[in-house]
Scaffold this motif. Structure first.
Motif, PDB file in Angstrom:
ATOM      1  N   MET A   1      37.226  -9.030  34.558  1.00  0.00           N
ATOM      2  CA  MET A   1      37.439  -7.742  35.230  1.00  0.00           C
ATOM      3  C   MET A   1      38.452  -7.947  36.344  1.00  0.00           C
ATOM      4  O   MET A   1      38.154  -8.611  37.337  1.00  0.00           O
ATOM      5  N   PRO A   2      39.658  -7.415  36.206  1.00  0.00           N
ATOM      6  CA  PRO A   2      40.704  -7.723  37.178  1.00  0.00           C
ATOM      7  C   PRO A   2      40.702  -6.835  38.426  1.00  0.00           C
ATOM      8  O   PRO A   2      41.666  -6.120  38.698  1.00  0.00           O
ATOM      9  N   LEU A   3      39.601  -6.866  39.177  1.00  0.00           N
ATOM     10  CA  LEU A   3      39.646  -6.282  40.509  1.00  0.00           C
ATOM     11  C   LEU A   3      40.600  -7.158  41.307  1.00  0.00           C
ATOM     12  O   LEU A   3      40.353  -8.348  41.502  1.00  0.00           O
ATOM     13  N   TYR A   4      41.694  -6.595  41.756  1.00  0.00           N
ATOM     14  CA  TYR A   4      42.744  -7.389  42.392  1.00  0.00           C
ATOM     15  C   TYR A   4      42.438  -7.660  43.859  1.00  0.00           C
ATOM     16  O   TYR A   4      42.634  -8.771  44.349  1.00  0.00           O
ATOM     17  N   LYS A   5      41.928  -6.647  44.546  1.00  0.00           N
ATOM     18  CA  LYS A   5      41.674  -6.808  45.976  1.00  0.00           C
ATOM     19  C   LYS A   5      40.713  -5.739  46.462  1.00  0.00           C
ATOM     20  O   LYS A   5      40.765  -4.591  46.014  1.00  0.00           O
ATOM     21  N   THR A   6      39.831  -6.127  47.371  1.00  0.00           N
ATOM     22  CA  THR A   6      38.980  -5.181  48.089  1.00  0.00           C
ATOM     23  C   THR A   6      39.283  -5.334  49.575  1.00  0.00           C
ATOM     24  O   THR A   6      39.307  -6.454  50.090  1.00  0.00           O
ATOM     25  N   ILE A   7      39.535  -4.225  50.239  1.00  0.00           N
ATOM     26  CA  ILE A   7      39.814  -4.247  51.672  1.00  0.00           C
ATOM     27  C   ILE A   7      38.767  -3.412  52.389  1.00  0.00           C
ATOM     28  O   ILE A   7      38.604  -2.219  52.099  1.00  0.00           O
ATOM     29  N   THR A   8      38.046  -4.035  53.294  1.00  0.00           N
ATOM     30  CA  THR A   8      37.106  -3.301  54.139  1.00  0.00           C
ATOM     31  C   THR A   8      37.862  -2.898  55.398  1.00  0.00           C
ATOM     32  O   THR A   8      38.065  -3.721  56.308  1.00  0.00           O
ATOM     33  N   VAL A   9      38.301  -1.658  55.440  1.00  0.00           N
ATOM     34  CA  VAL A   9      39.104  -1.168  56.555  1.00  0.00           C
ATOM     35  C   VAL A   9      38.259  -1.050  57.810  1.00  0.00           C
ATOM     36  O   VAL A   9      38.665  -1.429  58.907  1.00  0.00           O
TER      37      VAL A   9
END
Length: 211
Positions: A1-9
């Protein structure tokens, strides 16, 4: 599963970025679409658009939602049924969403030299004439475009002009953030904008500045 990036703002805001590598069939497996969305995707002629559409549904799932939680208003702006704010973007083989408690917008664009030809339509180009390096100018203009597109999506008023109504404050590449203002008729909103660059793409996301 290519979730590339998660950013917690911040504690109430997350960005999810997907790199689209799978075929449409794999992306569709197990996805429960509304009848309207199923009809939309079946009518798409571009395989890349179909895959982008389905990748967004995977990002929704990562955010704790399904296709049934998403709807659009008369201006084409997406909303979530639980009153959280959402914005969606897709460019070539990347897609992204941002979910927050406040008004938000997000955009991804591929960095291409064609932006030099259209820059005068969305920003005062004379502000960038001092950039001697063409690659740097392409990067800078793409960030400005993404910022303005994300604000346009959040503000969501018909008639807003990128050139006349949306202003992005000057920034340095290393800042990775700026501020911006949308002024239209009697309404004015200020935003905080963050941006990142990866694999020849630019992503910017805007959050309405709280008083």
């Amino acid at each position: 599963m290519p979730l590339y990036k998660t950013i917690t703002v911040n504690p109430n805001t997350k960005v999810f970025i997907w790199k689209i590598e799978e075929p449409f069939e794999s992306l569709s497996e197990g996805m429960d679409l509304t009848s309207n969305c199923a009809a939309r995707v079946s009518n798409m002629k571009s395989d890349l658009h179909r895959r982008g559409f389905m990748s967004i549904r995977h990002l929704l799932d990562l955010g704790g939602y399904t296709d049934h939680d998403l709807y659009y208003d008369e201006n084409g702006k997406p909303h979530l049924k639980d009153q959280k704010h959402i914005s969606i973007t897709h460019s070539f083989n990347f897609s992204a969403i941002i979910i927050s408690d406040v008004e938000v917008g997000i955009d991804i664009e591929k960095q291409r030299n064609k932006i030099l030809k259209i820059a005068h339509k969305f920003t005062p180009i004379e502000e960038y004439r001092t950039i001697a390096n063409e690659d740097a100018m392409i990067r800078k203009l793409t960030i400005v475009w993404c910022a303005k597109e994300s604000l346009y999506k959040s503000f969501a008023e018909k008639g807003v002009s990128f050139l006349e109504n949306i202003y992005v404050e000057e920034f340095m590449f290393e800042d990775k953030k700026t501020t911006a203002t949308v002024s239209f008729e009697e309404k004015q909103e200020k935003y905080n904008v963050d941006f990142l660059e990866f694999e020849g793409f630019t992503c910017a996301y805007a959050l309405i500045a709280e008083e």
